[in-house]
Design an enzyme around this catalytic site. Structure first.
Site, PDB file in Angstrom:
ATOM      1  N   LYS A  22     -25.949  12.228  47.692  1.00  0.00           N
ATOM      2  CA  LYS A  22     -26.069  10.827  47.157  1.00  0.00           C
ATOM      3  C   LYS A  22     -27.265  10.318  47.461  1.00  0.00           C
ATOM      4  CE  LYS A  22     -23.929   7.651  49.807  1.00  0.00           C
ATOM      5  NZ  LYS A  22     -24.744   6.348  50.207  1.00  0.00           N
ATOM      6  N   ASN A  23     -27.681  10.609  48.762  1.00  0.00           N
ATOM      7  CA  ASN A  23     -28.901   9.789  49.252  1.00  0.00           C
ATOM      8  C   ASN A  23     -30.337  10.447  48.712  1.00  0.00           C
ATOM      9  OD1 ASN A  23     -27.020   8.073  50.579  1.00  0.00           O
ATOM     10  ND2 ASN A  23     -27.536   8.771  52.680  1.00  0.00           N
ATOM     11  N   CYS A 126     -23.931  -6.067  55.968  1.00  0.00           N
ATOM     12  CA  CYS A 126     -23.436  -4.637  55.990  1.00  0.00           C
ATOM     13  C   CYS A 126     -22.596  -4.412  56.981  1.00  0.00           C
ATOM     14  CB  CYS A 126     -24.641  -3.777  55.882  1.00  0.00           C
ATOM     15  SG  CYS A 126     -24.244  -1.934  55.909  1.00  0.00           S
ATOM     16  N   ARG A 131     -29.193  -4.129  59.641  1.00  0.00           N
ATOM     17  CA  ARG A 131     -29.992  -3.383  58.420  1.00  0.00           C
ATOM     18  C   ARG A 131     -30.916  -4.287  57.814  1.00  0.00           C
ATOM     19  NH1 ARG A 131     -26.139   0.383  54.843  1.00  0.00           N
ATOM     20  NH2 ARG A 131     -27.962   1.597  54.841  1.00  0.00           N
ATOM     21  N   ASP A 316     -24.561   9.661  59.826  1.00  0.00           N
ATOM     22  CA  ASP A 316     -23.484   9.726  58.951  1.00  0.00           C
ATOM     23  C   ASP A 316     -22.464  10.678  58.991  1.00  0.00           C
ATOM     24  OD1 ASP A 316     -25.023   7.677  57.621  1.00  0.00           O
ATOM     25  OD2 ASP A 316     -26.038   9.156  56.118  1.00  0.00           O
ATOM     26  N   ARG A 408     -17.678   5.804  46.728  1.00  0.00           N
ATOM     27  CA  ARG A 408     -19.037   5.670  46.699  1.00  0.00           C
ATOM     28  C   ARG A 408     -19.722   6.970  46.883  1.00  0.00           C
ATOM     29  NH1 ARG A 408     -21.244   0.357  49.580  1.00  0.00           N
ATOM     30  NH2 ARG A 408     -22.861   1.205  48.738  1.00  0.00           N
TER      31      ARG A 408
HETATM   32  C1  EPZ Z   1     -30.347   5.380  55.092  1.00  0.00           C
HETATM   33  O1  EPZ Z   1     -30.020   4.146  55.164  1.00  0.00           O
HETATM   34  C2  EPZ Z   1     -29.144   5.922  54.442  1.00  0.00           C
HETATM   35  N1  EPZ Z   1     -28.878   5.540  53.290  1.00  0.00           N
HETATM   36  C3  EPZ Z   1     -27.909   5.808  55.220  1.00  0.00           C
HETATM   37  O2  EPZ Z   1     -26.709   6.411  54.744  1.00  0.00           O
HETATM   38  C4  EPZ Z   1     -28.341   6.508  56.795  1.00  0.00           C
HETATM   39  O3  EPZ Z   1     -27.210   6.294  57.508  1.00  0.00           O
HETATM   40  C5  EPZ Z   1     -29.566   5.930  57.218  1.00  0.00           C
HETATM   41  O4  EPZ Z   1     -30.431   5.986  56.316  1.00  0.00           O
HETATM   42  C6  EPZ Z   1     -29.796   6.573  58.578  1.00  0.00           C
HETATM   43  O5  EPZ Z   1     -30.001   8.161  58.384  1.00  0.00           O
HETATM   44  C7  EPZ Z   1     -29.360   6.154  51.992  1.00  0.00           C
HETATM   45  O6  EPZ Z   1     -29.950   7.017  52.085  1.00  0.00           O
HETATM   46  C8  EPZ Z   1     -29.168   5.453  50.740  1.00  0.00           C
HETATM   47  P1  EPZ Z   1     -32.776   3.226  57.883  1.00  0.00           P
HETATM   48  P2  EPZ Z   1     -31.335   3.217  55.396  1.00  0.00           P
HETATM   49  O7  EPZ Z   1     -33.625   2.404  57.234  1.00  0.00           O
HETATM   50  O8  EPZ Z   1     -32.627   3.790  54.749  1.00  0.00           O
HETATM   51  C9  EPZ Z   1     -33.551   0.039  61.290  1.00  0.00           C
HETATM   52  C10 EPZ Z   1     -24.519   6.574  54.200  1.00  0.00           C
HETATM   53  O9  EPZ Z   1     -23.386   6.477  54.684  1.00  0.00           O
HETATM   54  N2  EPZ Z   1     -34.541  -0.726  60.100  1.00  0.00           N
HETATM   55  O10 EPZ Z   1     -33.301   4.626  58.204  1.00  0.00           O
HETATM   56  O11 EPZ Z   1     -30.957   1.840  55.284  1.00  0.00           O
HETATM   57  C11 EPZ Z   1     -32.073  -0.160  60.679  1.00  0.00           C
HETATM   58  O12 EPZ Z   1     -31.360  -1.198  60.983  1.00  0.00           O
HETATM   59  C12 EPZ Z   1     -25.575   5.547  54.286  1.00  0.00           C
HETATM   60  O13 EPZ Z   1     -24.708   7.203  53.144  1.00  0.00           O
HETATM   61  C13 EPZ Z   1     -34.927  -1.738  60.826  1.00  0.00           C
HETATM   62  O14 EPZ Z   1     -34.819  -2.372  61.783  1.00  0.00           O
HETATM   63  O15 EPZ Z   1     -31.380   3.165  56.815  1.00  0.00           O
HETATM   64  C14 EPZ Z   1     -31.717   1.013  61.534  1.00  0.00           C
HETATM   65  O16 EPZ Z   1     -31.153   0.661  62.681  1.00  0.00           O
HETATM   66  C15 EPZ Z   1     -25.352   4.588  55.391  1.00  0.00           C
HETATM   67  N3  EPZ Z   1     -35.737  -2.525  59.826  1.00  0.00           N
HETATM   68  C16 EPZ Z   1     -32.622   2.003  61.516  1.00  0.00           C
HETATM   69  O17 EPZ Z   1     -33.857   1.404  61.426  1.00  0.00           O
HETATM   70  C17 EPZ Z   1     -36.022  -2.109  58.569  1.00  0.00           C
HETATM   71  O18 EPZ Z   1     -36.927  -2.763  57.745  1.00  0.00           O
HETATM   72  C18 EPZ Z   1     -32.579   3.090  60.462  1.00  0.00           C
HETATM   73  O19 EPZ Z   1     -32.244   2.590  59.144  1.00  0.00           O
HETATM   74  C19 EPZ Z   1     -35.506  -0.819  58.030  1.00  0.00           C
HETATM   75  C20 EPZ Z   1     -34.564  -0.276  58.989  1.00  0.00           C
END
Ligand code: EPZ
Length: 429
Positions: A22-23, A126, A131, A316, A408
């Site tokens: 998916k991701n 969320c 996030r 995840d 999802r």
């Molecule tokens: C991706 O989300 C995945 N989603 C998530 O999978 C996964 O849990 C996550 O990466 C971490 O591996 C998809 O690929 C569609 P991040 P993403 O930006 O990109 C902080 C699932 O269940 N952050 O890597 O949104 C954030 O808050 C989902 O399939 C900021 O602070 O996650 C978090 O603490 C859920 N500012 C950390 O970085 C920003 O601008 C990592 O989040 C962006 C992120």
């Protein structure tokens, strides 16, 4: 609303085909916005999130033809999507769509890079943490975008087009790395991304962009170098197998006992999680067909885990591993370092008889002899599947409510488990 009903206590035996990730599928579909030619994606999973993104891309003017597997077909070669963004008719992604699926925010990079403008709703709240998206916006600003936030929307433009830049992320972010990579592919000159996410899905997207004519080095490492192209062309790319689905079923087998072939799974995509599973006493063999996972007789050994960006143990899989640890022979500690609120499953697992205490970002799980079935509530995608894993091992009946979360991200979950001997069914209404 649909529910999932499980009669627990049966071992899993058989074969589970692993679907496309998916991701990876989501950002790959979004990459179609970068070219007026056709992007063909194979092995796309049949999931609610994919369907929603199809709709969102359709709003922007992307023509999408879907062929291949229908619902209920058994092979694990997924659907084929032909996406053609010849005419982008709308550069706005509205709130009512982006709020349903955060990843749709990622259209911002390609729309801006190709059309010089985009108006994309902020995704909003969320269930697993705050996030924010400021890393995405900082990356786009570095590439020359002007950005304003108005009435919940990010309004951005780059009058003379984007230009290459150095982008250094303060923290690893998968989504912000996708945004930077997608946008920089059409920016003038060279972009250097530092502290990039190394997740396999980032590498998969980069490989697809390379097939579309982008010049990218270092994807899959923390430093990515991109020479922007004036135009990208069409390509054909196959979505890599889902490492989270793989890990989820591996943990289900570890939980119930049995012997299951995870067909099409790749060990290199989840080495850390498999190492942890081996320490629990689960056997994992790499074969030509995929990964064979088994546990027969031996108890589940407790193992401490900390979630980390790739190649560490993935957030995840945290909820699923916690479900497994509820029946370990001893106490384990699970630290969540990626999302601050990803423990919503704790109270639901407790309804099945699990003994878990929370202290900040650490959950301490005291293994119990047996779980007992109960009605439970899904709160997010991975949390819901942890309840399914709990239910598969619990005595008696477990009903998981709000299963739209599961749909999802898990393709044909009940069918895959039923084929391995689980007593699990979907109840409508
Ligand atoms: C991706 O989300 C995945 N989603 C998530 O999978 C996964 O849990 C996550 O990466 C971490 O591996 C998809 O690929 C569609 P991040 P993403 O930006 O990109 C902080 C699932 O269940 N952050 O890597 O949104 C954030 O808050 C989902 O399939 C900021 O602070 O996650 C978090 O603490 C859920 N500012 C950390 O970085 C920003 O601008 C990592 O989040 C962006 C992120």
């Amino acid at each position: 609303m649909d529910r999932i009903r499980i009669q627990g206590g049966r071992a899993l035996n058989g074969t589970i085909p692993i679907s496309g990730a998916k991701n990876a599928a989501l950002p790959l579909m979004i990459a179609s916005l970068l070219t007026e030619e056709k992007l063909i994606l194979d092995n796309v999973p049949r999931l609610a999130d994919v369907g929603l993104l199809q709709y969102i891309l359709g709003n922007h003017g992307v023509d999408i033809m879907v062929s291949g597997k229908r619902a209920g077909d058994e092979e694990h070669a997924g659907q084929t999507f032909e996406l053609c963004a010849k005419n982008i008719v709308d550069t706005t992604a509205p709130y009512h769509l982006v709020s349903k699926m955060r990843a749709s925010f990622w259209v911002i990079g390609p729309l801006l890079a190709r059309m010089g403008q985009a108006k994309v709703s902020l995704p909003g709240g969320c269930a697993i943490g705050t996030r924010p998206v400021e890393f995405h916006l900082d990356a786009l600003r570095a590439l020359g975008a002007e950005i304003e936030i108005e009435e919940g929307y990010v309004i951005t433009q780059a009058k003379g087009g984007l230009r290459g830049a150095k982008i250094s992320f303060p923290k690893v972010s998968v989504g912000a790395t996708h945004t930077a990579l997608l946008a920089a592919s059409l920016a003038r000159g060279e972009t250097l991304i530092e502290n990039a996410a190394c997740e396999p899905e980032v590498l998969d997207v980069a490989n697809c962009l390379i097939a579309m004519g982008a010049n990218i080095e270092g994807a899959g490492t923390p430093t990515i170098r991109i020479q922007g192209a004036q135009k990208l062309h069409g390509a054909r790319h196959s979505v890599l197998p889902d490492r989270i689905e793989t890990g989820t079923y591996a943990m289900a087998v570890a939980m119930t006992g049995g012997d299951v072939m995870l067909a099409g799974a790749r060990e290199d995509l989840l080495t850390a999680a498999l190492d942890v599973l081996r320490k629990t006493g689960t056997k994992i063999a790499v074969t030509n067909e995929g990964l064979r996972v088994s546990r027969n007789g031996a108890g589940i050994a407790p193992v401490d885990v900390t979630t980390e960006p790739f190649p560490g143990f993935p957030t995840d899989l945290q909820a699923q591993f916690m479900a497994l640890m509820t029946r370990a022979k001893g106490t384990s500690r699970i630290r969540e370092t990626i999302f601050e609120n990803r423990f919503m499953h704790v109270q639901e697992l407790a309804r099945l008889g699990a003994k878990i205490s929370l202290d900040g970002d650490v959950a301490t799980v005291e293994g119990v002899e047996r779980l007992k079935g109960a009605p439970v509530m899904a709160t997010d995608l991975r949390a819901s599947v942890s309840l399914v894993i709990g239910g598969l091992a619990a005595e008696g009946e477990t009903t998981v409510h709000r299963v739209y979360h599961l749909d999802r991200g898990f393709e044909r979950l009940e069918q895959k488990l039923v084929r391995c001997g689980a007593l699990i069914e979907r109840v409508s209404g």
